[in-house]
Design an enzyme around this catalytic site. Structure first.
Site, PDB file in Angstrom:
ATOM      1  N   LYS A  32      82.099  61.103 104.902  1.00  0.00           N
ATOM      2  CA  LYS A  32      80.940  61.921 105.259  1.00  0.00           C
ATOM      3  C   LYS A  32      79.693  61.055 105.253  1.00  0.00           C
ATOM      4  O   LYS A  32      79.413  60.364 104.267  1.00  0.00           O
ATOM      5  CB  LYS A  32      80.776  63.068 104.253  1.00  0.00           C
ATOM      6  CG  LYS A  32      79.589  63.963 104.554  1.00  0.00           C
ATOM      7  CD  LYS A  32      79.591  65.171 103.654  1.00  0.00           C
ATOM      8  CE  LYS A  32      78.883  64.959 102.338  1.00  0.00           C
ATOM      9  NZ  LYS A  32      77.441  64.688 102.457  1.00  0.00           N
ATOM     10  N   ASP A  59      76.890  64.972 108.146  1.00  0.00           N
ATOM     11  CA  ASP A  59      76.347  66.076 107.346  1.00  0.00           C
ATOM     12  C   ASP A  59      74.819  66.042 107.382  1.00  0.00           C
ATOM     13  O   ASP A  59      74.176  65.572 106.448  1.00  0.00           O
ATOM     14  CB  ASP A  59      76.887  65.904 105.915  1.00  0.00           C
ATOM     15  CG  ASP A  59      76.367  66.934 104.930  1.00  0.00           C
ATOM     16  OD1 ASP A  59      75.941  68.020 105.358  1.00  0.00           O
ATOM     17  OD2 ASP A  59      76.405  66.638 103.712  1.00  0.00           O
ATOM     18  N   LYS A  61      72.965  68.895 108.287  1.00  0.00           N
ATOM     19  CA  LYS A  61      72.493  70.249 107.942  1.00  0.00           C
ATOM     20  C   LYS A  61      71.277  70.673 108.769  1.00  0.00           C
ATOM     21  O   LYS A  61      70.194  70.956 108.230  1.00  0.00           O
ATOM     22  CB  LYS A  61      72.143  70.327 106.454  1.00  0.00           C
ATOM     23  CG  LYS A  61      73.288  70.007 105.514  1.00  0.00           C
ATOM     24  CD  LYS A  61      72.909  70.284 104.083  1.00  0.00           C
ATOM     25  CE  LYS A  61      73.999  69.962 103.106  1.00  0.00           C
ATOM     26  NZ  LYS A  61      74.246  68.523 102.873  1.00  0.00           N
ATOM     27  N   ASP A  64      66.450  74.572 112.451  1.00  0.00           N
ATOM     28  CA  ASP A  64      65.190  74.554 113.202  1.00  0.00           C
ATOM     29  C   ASP A  64      65.274  75.673 114.241  1.00  0.00           C
ATOM     30  O   ASP A  64      66.225  76.457 114.219  1.00  0.00           O
ATOM     31  CB  ASP A  64      64.993  73.171 113.860  1.00  0.00           C
ATOM     32  CG  ASP A  64      63.517  72.825 114.058  1.00  0.00           C
ATOM     33  OD1 ASP A  64      62.749  73.718 114.492  1.00  0.00           O
ATOM     34  OD2 ASP A  64      63.127  71.676 113.805  1.00  0.00           O
ATOM     35  N   THR A 119      75.673  74.124  97.015  1.00  0.00           N
ATOM     36  CA  THR A 119      76.383  74.278  95.738  1.00  0.00           C
ATOM     37  C   THR A 119      75.497  73.904  94.538  1.00  0.00           C
ATOM     38  O   THR A 119      75.883  74.101  93.401  1.00  0.00           O
ATOM     39  CB  THR A 119      77.670  73.436  95.731  1.00  0.00           C
ATOM     40  OG1 THR A 119      77.384  72.164  96.317  1.00  0.00           O
ATOM     41  CG2 THR A 119      78.759  74.106  96.522  1.00  0.00           C
ATOM     42  N   ARG A 210      80.119  61.585  94.030  1.00  0.00           N
ATOM     43  CA  ARG A 210      80.038  60.777  92.814  1.00  0.00           C
ATOM     44  C   ARG A 210      81.314  60.640  91.995  1.00  0.00           C
ATOM     45  O   ARG A 210      81.540  59.567  91.425  1.00  0.00           O
ATOM     46  CB  ARG A 210      78.868  61.277  91.960  1.00  0.00           C
ATOM     47  CG  ARG A 210      77.516  60.945  92.602  1.00  0.00           C
ATOM     48  CD  ARG A 210      76.389  61.794  92.092  1.00  0.00           C
ATOM     49  NE  ARG A 210      76.530  63.180  92.530  1.00  0.00           N
ATOM     50  CZ  ARG A 210      75.654  64.133  92.255  1.00  0.00           C
ATOM     51  NH1 ARG A 210      74.586  63.852  91.529  1.00  0.00           N
ATOM     52  NH2 ARG A 210      75.846  65.365  92.701  1.00  0.00           N
TER      53      ARG A 210
HETATM   54  O1  C5P Z   1      78.369  63.563  94.480  1.00  0.00           O
HETATM   55  P1  C5P Z   1      78.841  64.943  94.880  1.00  0.00           P
HETATM   56  O2  C5P Z   1      80.353  65.093  94.786  1.00  0.00           O
HETATM   57  O3  C5P Z   1      78.087  66.043  94.179  1.00  0.00           O
HETATM   58  O4  C5P Z   1      78.483  65.008  96.433  1.00  0.00           O
HETATM   59  C1  C5P Z   1      78.626  66.177  97.180  1.00  0.00           C
HETATM   60  C2  C5P Z   1      78.195  65.898  98.589  1.00  0.00           C
HETATM   61  O5  C5P Z   1      78.327  67.106  99.346  1.00  0.00           O
HETATM   62  C3  C5P Z   1      76.756  65.449  98.748  1.00  0.00           C
HETATM   63  O6  C5P Z   1      76.739  64.494  99.810  1.00  0.00           O
HETATM   64  C4  C5P Z   1      75.991  66.696  99.154  1.00  0.00           C
HETATM   65  O7  C5P Z   1      74.920  66.415 100.018  1.00  0.00           O
HETATM   66  C5  C5P Z   1      77.075  67.470  99.920  1.00  0.00           C
HETATM   67  N1  C5P Z   1      76.929  68.926  99.959  1.00  0.00           N
HETATM   68  C6  C5P Z   1      76.817  69.734  98.841  1.00  0.00           C
HETATM   69  N2  C5P Z   1      76.677  71.091  98.953  1.00  0.00           N
HETATM   70  C7  C5P Z   1      76.658  71.663 100.154  1.00  0.00           C
HETATM   71  C8  C5P Z   1      76.777  70.856 101.305  1.00  0.00           C
HETATM   72  C9  C5P Z   1      76.920  69.483 101.167  1.00  0.00           C
HETATM   73  O8  C5P Z   1      76.883  69.223  97.731  1.00  0.00           O
HETATM   74  N3  C5P Z   1      76.589  72.980 100.243  1.00  0.00           N
END
Ligand code: C5P
Length: 231
Positions: A32, A59, A61, A64, A119, A210
């Protein structure tokens, strides 16, 4: 495309990204590209990762007015990514315009997903700051139904809400779920989370950042995700 683990490449540039991916010898994980990497490197990052043989979820998002999103999606469509997304909060008109923009003259297009509620947003913040007087579950379900009505392929949502989305929109409507943590791992800023193993039942794809990128052994962490989620 089927069930898979998508690694969130939340890195400041291509040097760090390529150094990270070089550890995955003989494997080409689905990746991603988020705002950080895209804003730093632009379309070149997409081209490079494609050349390296990775499937790509872009990604960005989008959110607009419909015309702007339609034109932006047309540009993204030419980058030949596998998946891209927008905010369902942009309304059904925006989502329909996005689909139009994304569809190439030959009728093909990348998968288009709608973000429901991030989330990292919990119910209290959503109600008190965004003034949405509902439960997160109600909002996610309703936004997912709007996305389905607009013709989108699925949503990005918390794994905890994926069941609800499947019940409302059908099992073929995809759920792509970030907010994944190992049972013994750090939560960070994510609020509505679960483990790869528990995400299996109602998620088509999990997005993991992460827990893999910051792991001491990222390849082992990725393989653990694949084992717990896919096998
Ligand atoms: O590091 P982590 O596992 O928290 O990363 C989650 C990834 O998913 C990040 O790149 C974040 O921008 C993305 N994301 C998210 N929640 C959403 C959509 C995308 O955490 N609803």
């Amino acid at each position: 495309m089927g069930r898979d683990v998508i690694i969130a490449l939340d890195f400041p540039g291509m040097a760090e990204t390529e150094a990270f991916l070089s550890q995955f010898t003989g494997r080409k994980p689905f990746v991603k590209i988020g705002m950080e990497l895209y804003y730093a490197e632009g379309p070149a990052a997409v081209k490079r990762l494609k050349e390296m043989g990775h499937k790509i979820f872009l990604d960005l998002k989008l959110h607009d007015i419909p015309t702007t999103v339609k034109k932006a999606m047309k540009v993204l469509s030419n980058l030949d990514v596998d998946m891209c997304n927008l905010h369902a909060a942009g309304t059904r008109a925006m989502m329909e315009a996005a689909l139009e923009g994304l569809t190439r003259p030959d009728g093909t297009r990348p998968i288009l997903l709608a973000v429901t509620q991030l989330t990292s947003t919990d119910e209290e913040r959503m109600q008190k700051e965004l003034l949405i007087p509902h439960t997160v579950a109600e909002v996610v379900e309703s936004y997912a139904a709007n996305a389905a009505a607009a013709g989108l392929d699925g949503v990005v949502c918390s794994p905890l809400e994926a069941k609800l989305v499947k019940e409302r929109c059908g099992k073929d409507f995809w759920t792509v779920t970030p907010g994944i943590r190992f049972a013994d791992g750090d939560v960070g800023d994510q609020k509505r989370i679960t483990t790869p193993e528990l995400a299996r039942e109602f998620s088509d794809y999990i997005v993991v950042g992460r827990p893999i990128t910051a792991a001491e052994d990222p390849v082992a962490a990725y393989e653990r995700c694949v084992r717990e989620f896919c096998d």
